[in-house]
Motif scaffolding. Sequence first.
Motif, PDB file in Angstrom:
ATOM      1  N   GLY A  64       0.786  -1.228   0.000  1.00 11.13           N
ATOM      2  CA  GLY A  64       0.000   0.000   0.000  1.00 11.13           C
ATOM      3  C   GLY A  64       0.815   1.273   0.000  1.00 11.13           C
ATOM      4  O   GLY A  64       0.264   2.362  -0.025  1.00 11.13           O
ATOM      5  N   ILE A  65       2.138   1.161  -0.007  1.00  9.63           N
ATOM      6  CA  ILE A  65       2.979   2.348   0.076  1.00  9.63           C
ATOM      7  C   ILE A  65       2.862   3.215  -1.179  1.00  9.63           C
ATOM      8  O   ILE A  65       3.019   4.427  -1.119  1.00  9.63           O
ATOM      9  CB  ILE A  65       4.452   1.973   0.349  1.00  9.63           C
ATOM     10  N   ALA A  66       2.574   2.615  -2.321  1.00  7.43           N
ATOM     11  CA  ALA A  66       2.518   3.366  -3.564  1.00  7.43           C
ATOM     12  C   ALA A  66       1.127   3.907  -3.864  1.00  7.43           C
ATOM     13  O   ALA A  66       0.928   4.562  -4.880  1.00  7.43           O
ATOM     14  CB  ALA A  66       2.999   2.490  -4.721  1.00  7.43           C
ATOM     15  N   LYS A  67       0.174   3.655  -3.005  1.00  8.76           N
ATOM     16  CA  LYS A  67      -1.169   4.168  -3.245  1.00  8.76           C
ATOM     17  C   LYS A  67      -1.154   5.684  -3.164  1.00  8.76           C
ATOM     18  O   LYS A  67      -0.478   6.275  -2.347  1.00  8.76           O
ATOM     19  CB  LYS A  67      -2.147   3.617  -2.201  1.00  8.76           C
ATOM     20  N   SER A  68      -1.902   6.295  -4.019  1.00  8.07           N
ATOM     21  CA  SER A  68      -2.005   7.745  -3.979  1.00  8.07           C
ATOM     22  C   SER A  68      -3.473   8.139  -4.028  1.00  8.07           C
ATOM     23  O   SER A  68      -4.318   7.378  -4.467  1.00  8.07           O
ATOM     24  CB  SER A  68      -1.242   8.376  -5.142  1.00  8.07           C
ATOM     25  N   THR A  69      -3.746   9.324  -3.582  1.00  9.76           N
ATOM     26  CA  THR A  69      -5.113   9.822  -3.660  1.00  9.76           C
ATOM     27  C   THR A  69      -5.235  10.663  -4.919  1.00  9.76           C
ATOM     28  O   THR A  69      -4.299  11.357  -5.322  1.00  9.76           O
ATOM     29  CB  THR A  69      -5.458  10.687  -2.430  1.00  9.76           C
ATOM     30  N   GLU A  70      -6.378  10.591  -5.538  1.00 13.79           N
ATOM     31  CA  GLU A  70      -6.625  11.372  -6.740  1.00 13.79           C
ATOM     32  C   GLU A  70      -6.905  12.812  -6.338  1.00 13.79           C
ATOM     33  O   GLU A  70      -7.746  13.084  -5.495  1.00 13.79           O
ATOM     34  CB  GLU A  70      -7.832  10.792  -7.494  1.00 13.79           C
ATOM     35  N   MET A  71      -6.175  13.734  -6.932  1.00 17.33           N
ATOM     36  CA  MET A  71      -6.399  15.156  -6.681  1.00 17.33           C
ATOM     37  C   MET A  71      -6.631  15.833  -8.021  1.00 17.33           C
ATOM     38  O   MET A  71      -5.940  15.554  -9.003  1.00 17.33           O
ATOM     39  CB  MET A  71      -5.200  15.787  -5.974  1.00 17.33           C
ATOM     40  N   SER A  72      -7.592  16.732  -8.048  1.00 17.78           N
ATOM     41  CA  SER A  72      -7.843  17.475  -9.278  1.00 17.78           C
ATOM     42  C   SER A  72      -6.763  18.545  -9.428  1.00 17.78           C
ATOM     43  O   SER A  72      -6.074  18.911  -8.476  1.00 17.78           O
ATOM     44  CB  SER A  72      -9.226  18.112  -9.236  1.00 17.78           C
ATOM     45  N   SER A  73      -6.645  19.050 -10.631  1.00 12.47           N
ATOM     46  CA  SER A  73      -5.640  20.090 -10.868  1.00 12.47           C
ATOM     47  C   SER A  73      -5.969  21.345 -10.064  1.00 12.47           C
ATOM     48  O   SER A  73      -5.067  22.060  -9.628  1.00 12.47           O
ATOM     49  CB  SER A  73      -5.540  20.404 -12.358  1.00 12.47           C
ATOM     50  N   GLU A  74      -7.263  21.584  -9.817  1.00  9.81           N
ATOM     51  CA  GLU A  74      -7.651  22.733  -9.004  1.00  9.81           C
ATOM     52  C   GLU A  74      -7.178  22.564  -7.557  1.00  9.81           C
ATOM     53  O   GLU A  74      -6.713  23.513  -6.931  1.00  9.81           O
ATOM     54  CB  GLU A  74      -9.176  22.933  -9.033  1.00  9.81           C
ATOM     55  N   ASP A  75      -7.301  21.345  -7.029  1.00  9.30           N
ATOM     56  CA  ASP A  75      -6.843  21.074  -5.661  1.00  9.30           C
ATOM     57  C   ASP A  75      -5.334  21.247  -5.549  1.00  9.30           C
ATOM     58  O   ASP A  75      -4.825  21.815  -4.580  1.00  9.30           O
ATOM     59  CB  ASP A  75      -7.232  19.664  -5.229  1.00  9.30           C
ATOM     60  N   ILE A  76      -4.627  20.760  -6.545  1.00  7.28           N
ATOM     61  CA  ILE A  76      -3.166  20.872  -6.543  1.00  7.28           C
ATOM     62  C   ILE A  76      -2.764  22.344  -6.606  1.00  7.28           C
ATOM     63  O   ILE A  76      -1.892  22.804  -5.864  1.00  7.28           O
ATOM     64  CB  ILE A  76      -2.553  20.084  -7.721  1.00  7.28           C
ATOM     65  N   GLU A  77      -3.442  23.098  -7.466  1.00 10.04           N
ATOM     66  CA  GLU A  77      -3.136  24.524  -7.593  1.00 10.04           C
ATOM     67  C   GLU A  77      -3.433  25.267  -6.290  1.00 10.04           C
ATOM     68  O   GLU A  77      -2.632  26.091  -5.834  1.00 10.04           O
ATOM     69  CB  GLU A  77      -3.946  25.121  -8.744  1.00 10.04           C
ATOM     70  N   ALA A  78      -4.555  24.944  -5.665  1.00  9.12           N
ATOM     71  CA  ALA A  78      -4.924  25.597  -4.411  1.00  9.12           C
ATOM     72  C   ALA A  78      -3.920  25.261  -3.316  1.00  9.12           C
ATOM     73  O   ALA A  78      -3.510  26.135  -2.543  1.00  9.12           O
ATOM     74  CB  ALA A  78      -6.329  25.185  -3.998  1.00  9.12           C
ATOM     75  N   ASP A  79      -3.501  24.011  -3.254  1.00 13.74           N
ATOM     76  CA  ASP A  79      -2.494  23.619  -2.263  1.00 13.74           C
ATOM     77  C   ASP A  79      -1.184  24.367  -2.479  1.00 13.74           C
ATOM     78  O   ASP A  79      -0.538  24.817  -1.535  1.00 13.74           O
ATOM     79  CB  ASP A  79      -2.236  22.111  -2.320  1.00 13.74           C
ATOM     80  N   TYR A  80      -0.789  24.516  -3.736  1.00 15.37           N
ATOM     81  CA  TYR A  80       0.460  25.204  -4.042  1.00 15.37           C
ATOM     82  C   TYR A  80       0.365  26.692  -3.697  1.00 15.37           C
ATOM     83  O   TYR A  80       1.298  27.269  -3.137  1.00 15.37           O
ATOM     84  CB  TYR A  80       0.822  25.004  -5.516  1.00 15.37           C
ATOM     85  N   ILE A  81      -0.774  27.292  -4.000  1.00 14.72           N
ATOM     86  CA  ILE A  81      -0.975  28.710  -3.656  1.00 14.72           C
ATOM     87  C   ILE A  81      -0.930  28.888  -2.145  1.00 14.72           C
ATOM     88  O   ILE A  81      -0.292  29.816  -1.643  1.00 14.72           O
ATOM     89  CB  ILE A  81      -2.307  29.224  -4.245  1.00 14.72           C
ATOM     90  N   ASN A  82      -1.568  27.988  -1.407  1.00 13.61           N
ATOM     91  CA  ASN A  82      -1.529  28.051   0.065  1.00 13.61           C
ATOM     92  C   ASN A  82      -0.098  27.900   0.583  1.00 13.61           C
ATOM     93  O   ASN A  82       0.316  28.591   1.506  1.00 13.61           O
ATOM     94  CB  ASN A  82      -2.437  26.998   0.683  1.00 13.61           C
ATOM     95  N   TYR A  83       0.636  26.991  -0.037  1.00 14.64           N
ATOM     96  CA  TYR A  83       2.033  26.773   0.358  1.00 14.64           C
ATOM     97  C   TYR A  83       2.856  28.045   0.146  1.00 14.64           C
ATOM     98  O   TYR A  83       3.592  28.495   1.023  1.00 14.64           O
ATOM     99  CB  TYR A  83       2.622  25.602  -0.433  1.00 14.64           C
ATOM    100  N   LEU A  84       2.709  28.646  -1.041  1.00  9.44           N
ATOM    101  CA  LEU A  84       3.465  29.864  -1.338  1.00  9.44           C
ATOM    102  C   LEU A  84       3.039  31.010  -0.432  1.00  9.44           C
ATOM    103  O   LEU A  84       3.884  31.792   0.024  1.00  9.44           O
ATOM    104  CB  LEU A  84       3.282  30.256  -2.806  1.00  9.44           C
ATOM    105  N   ASP A  85       1.758  31.088  -0.165  1.00 14.82           N
ATOM    106  CA  ASP A  85       1.246  32.139   0.705  1.00 14.82           C
ATOM    107  C   ASP A  85       1.854  32.030   2.102  1.00 14.82           C
ATOM    108  O   ASP A  85       2.305  33.015   2.682  1.00 14.82           O
ATOM    109  CB  ASP A  85      -0.283  32.059   0.774  1.00 14.82           C
ATOM    110  N   ARG A  86       1.893  30.831   2.646  1.00 14.66           N
ATOM    111  CA  ARG A  86       2.487  30.622   3.980  1.00 14.66           C
ATOM    112  C   ARG A  86       4.002  30.881   3.955  1.00 14.66           C
ATOM    113  O   ARG A  86       4.566  31.433   4.880  1.00 14.66           O
ATOM    114  CB  ARG A  86       2.210  29.197   4.473  1.00 14.66           C
ATOM    115  N   LYS A  87       4.642  30.457   2.872  1.00 15.11           N
ATOM    116  CA  LYS A  87       6.090  30.589   2.776  1.00 15.11           C
ATOM    117  C   LYS A  87       6.526  32.051   2.733  1.00 15.11           C
ATOM    118  O   LYS A  87       7.531  32.428   3.363  1.00 15.11           O
ATOM    119  CB  LYS A  87       6.590  29.870   1.527  1.00 15.11           C
ATOM    120  N   TYR A  88       5.784  32.907   2.032  1.00 23.51           N
ATOM    121  CA  TYR A  88       6.221  34.283   1.817  1.00 23.51           C
ATOM    122  C   TYR A  88       5.460  35.309   2.675  1.00 23.51           C
ATOM    123  O   TYR A  88       5.478  36.483   2.361  1.00 23.51           O
ATOM    124  CB  TYR A  88       6.126  34.633   0.330  1.00 23.51           C
ATOM    125  N   GLN A  89       4.850  34.885   3.733  1.00 26.38           N
ATOM    126  CA  GLN A  89       4.191  35.836   4.627  1.00 26.38           C
ATOM    127  C   GLN A  89       5.175  36.462   5.562  1.00 26.38           C
ATOM    128  O   GLN A  89       6.134  35.996   5.985  1.00 26.38           O
ATOM    129  CB  GLN A  89       3.087  35.171   5.433  1.00 26.38           C
TER     130      GLN A  89
END
Length: 72
Positions: A47-72
């Motif tokens: 089960g180590i290689a199992k992944s969850t399906e994420m939409s491109s919108e979810d990935i983009e939102a996660d990345y924006i949140n990451y950048l927002d936290r990083k550069y605050q």
Amino acid sequence: MTLQELQKQALQLPISDRWQLMQTLLESLQRESSSRLKKGNLSRLRGIAKSTEMSSEDIEADYINYLDRKYQ
């Protein structure tokens, strides 16, 4: 035959026979240990290689949140 009897008989063997006995026992232990380790490793990795399906919108939102936290 008990373990003590077997040990006593083994110690009465000539040294070359004791070395051969030791080699045979060691190889047996290595085979059994190796097969148990392989089975244990595989079951832990199941089960180590199992992944969850994420939409491109979810990935983009996660990345924006990451950048927002990083550069605050």
